[in-house]
Scaffold this motif. Structure first.
Motif, mmCIF file in Angstrom:
data_model
loop_
_atom_site.group_PDB
_atom_site.id
_atom_site.type_symbol
_atom_site.label_atom_id
_atom_site.label_comp_id
_atom_site.label_asym_id
_atom_site.label_seq_id
_atom_site.Cartn_x
_atom_site.Cartn_y
_atom_site.Cartn_z
ATOM 1 N N VAL A 270 0.817 -1.213 0.000
ATOM 2 C CA VAL A 270 0.000 0.000 0.000
ATOM 3 C C VAL A 270 0.854 1.269 0.000
ATOM 4 C CG1 VAL A 270 -1.921 -1.165 1.127
ATOM 5 C CG2 VAL A 270 -0.191 -0.001 2.522
ATOM 6 N N ALA A 271 2.166 1.112 0.162
ATOM 7 C CA ALA A 271 3.061 2.267 0.163
ATOM 8 C C ALA A 271 4.488 1.768 -0.013
ATOM 9 C CB ALA A 271 2.939 3.049 1.465
ATOM 10 N N PHE A 272 5.335 2.660 -0.477
ATOM 11 C CA PHE A 272 6.758 2.327 -0.478
ATOM 12 C C PHE A 272 7.596 3.586 -0.336
ATOM 13 C CE2 PHE A 272 6.252 3.160 -5.045
ATOM 14 C CZ PHE A 272 7.453 3.772 -5.396
ATOM 15 N N GLY A 273 8.792 3.395 0.195
ATOM 16 C CA GLY A 273 9.752 4.473 0.340
ATOM 17 C C GLY A 273 11.095 3.985 -0.165
ATOM 18 N N LEU A 274 11.759 4.828 -0.933
ATOM 19 C CA LEU A 274 13.027 4.429 -1.524
ATOM 20 C C LEU A 274 14.021 5.570 -1.438
ATOM 21 C CD1 LEU A 274 14.733 2.419 -3.205
ATOM 22 C CD2 LEU A 274 13.724 3.437 -5.259
ATOM 23 N N ALA A 275 15.137 5.318 -0.774
ATOM 24 C CA ALA A 275 16.265 6.247 -0.760
ATOM 25 C C ALA A 275 17.434 5.573 -1.457
ATOM 26 C CB ALA A 275 16.638 6.631 0.671
ATOM 27 N N LEU A 276 18.203 6.369 -2.182
ATOM 28 C CA LEU A 276 19.297 5.830 -2.987
ATOM 29 C C LEU A 276 20.619 6.459 -2.578
ATOM 30 C CD1 LEU A 276 17.525 6.156 -6.445
ATOM 31 C CD2 LEU A 276 17.916 4.000 -5.218
#
Length: 379
Positions: A270-276
């Motif tokens: 239902v959600a996602f978070g992505l840091a690179l």
């Protein structure tokens, strides 16, 4: 003046491999000596302009401006059919715009792109810069020239704003990039992380890392979230399966699993978070974006020296917002950022009119240190 310039400046329609190489390489010469310039990897730019799934349903035509045998500018005219269909408009885009500080040259480039779009039947607006849409790097930098761009951000000289506006384009909307220096952030979401996670669990929602061993299936679920969570953003157009898979494949090569998070309820993401990791710290040292002969080693062995991250995406689908999921994702990313000893972080971009998200970032002491602008002009 423009008629006189036409006698001196030659516009070349990019078709050959040699012309494409000149198109990709022009910014390296233009920004030679600029300490904040980061060269794009040649192979990545070449594939973007020739092999990206975007080309299956849309059309991109790059142009070069020459003064004698010297390149003095470039632009790409972009017909994004998916954008026009989705938004029920008949607009065209420009991207990959770079130019010497000469308003006559830039005016000729914009005229060339506009005429090409007219020939394709476009009757609405000219929008940009985008490379190829707001799903990719976009926006003209108008604030924050004192530091290098983070990964997948654009960069340009301060005079570009005058060139674009002299060509008759006006502001459409601003995009904001946020910055944290060292430990200068509010760690309330970290301190409350355990209680927030417990509250989510009562609704059968858990925060977990993306399963890289089952990445293909995960990517398919993430695509649905992406196309849903961002559908109200200005200029948004849903990514096709192929386009998202292309993006996901590239991101998999550089992501850190500790910064790749999803919120899941009963098997549904239902959600996602992505840091690179900010690979621009490495790319900045790769001359003219060429991996051979030595650039490949800088890329392979430089990861451990990266000191910053970019919070690239954080989205929650409708019906699950304001439940604490955003705070949990941010809290987990901040916790890992601190544990790994990173020195800088950027989040962005966000739309200037996205008050809810912008207030949340301000609450954790984000500094709105860079502004990118999208422009428009009637065709």
């Amino acid at each position: 003046m423009l008629k006189q310039l036409l006698l001196m400046i030659k516009i070349v329609t990019v078709n050959s491999k040699k012309e494409l190489a000149s198109f990709i390489d022009f910014p390296h010469d233009l920004y030679d000596g600029d300490p904040n310039y980061v060269p794009e990897l040649f192979i990545a730019q070449r594939d973007l302009l020739t092999k990206h799934p975007f080309h299956k349903h849309n059309t991109v035509q790059p142009f070069l401006a020459y003064d004698g045998d010297k390149v003095v500018g470039r632009i790409a005219a972009i017909l994004n059919n998916a954008h026009n269909t989705y938004n029920k408009v008949n607009d065209g885009f420009f991207g990959f715009f770079d130019c010497i500080n000469d308003p006559a040259v830039s005016a000729l480039l914009f005229e060339t792109a506009t005429n090409w779009l007219k020939q394709k039947g476009v009757t609405g607006k000219l929008l940009g810069p985008v490379n190829f849409s707001t799903n990719e790097p976009c926006g003209l930098l108008v604030k924050g020239f004192d530091s290098a761009p983070f990964l997948m951000d654009t960069y340009n000289a301060p005079y570009y704003e005058q060139l674009v506006e002299a060509a008759g384009l006006t502001k459409d909307i601003d995009l904001i990039a946020w910055h944290w220096d060292g430990q200068a952030y509010d760690d309330k979401s970290v301190r409350l992380l355990k209680s927030l996670e417990e509250r989510l669990k009562r609704n059968n929602i858990v925060i977990r890392k993306i399963n890289l061993k089952n990445f293909k299936e995960e990517a398919a679920k993430l695509r649905e979230v992406y196309n849903s969570a961002w559908d109200s953003n200005t200029g948004f157009v849903p990514l096709t399966d192929e386009e998202f898979d292309y993006l996901a494949k590239d991101l998999k090569l550089i992501l850190d699993p500790d910064f790749a998070l999803v919120a899941e309820q009963d098997g549904k993401i239902v959600a996602f978070g992505l840091a690179l990791p900010n690979y621009n710290e490495i790319f900045q040292k790769i001359k003219r974006g060429r991996l051979l002969p030595t650039g490949i080693f800088k890329l392979l062995f430089g990861k451990k020296s990266i000191t910053s991250i970019r919070i690239y995406a954080l989205g929650v689908i409708d019906g699950y917002r304001k439940m604490g999921i955003e705070a949990c994702l941010y809290g987990t990313i901040i916790r890992e950022y601190k544990a790994k000893g990173f020195k800088h972080a950027e989040a962005g971009w966000t739309l200037e009119n996205n008050d809810m998200v912008n207030r949340a970032i301000e609450a954790i002491k984000g500094d709105p240190y860079k502004t990118y602008r999208l422009y428009q002009r009637a065709i």
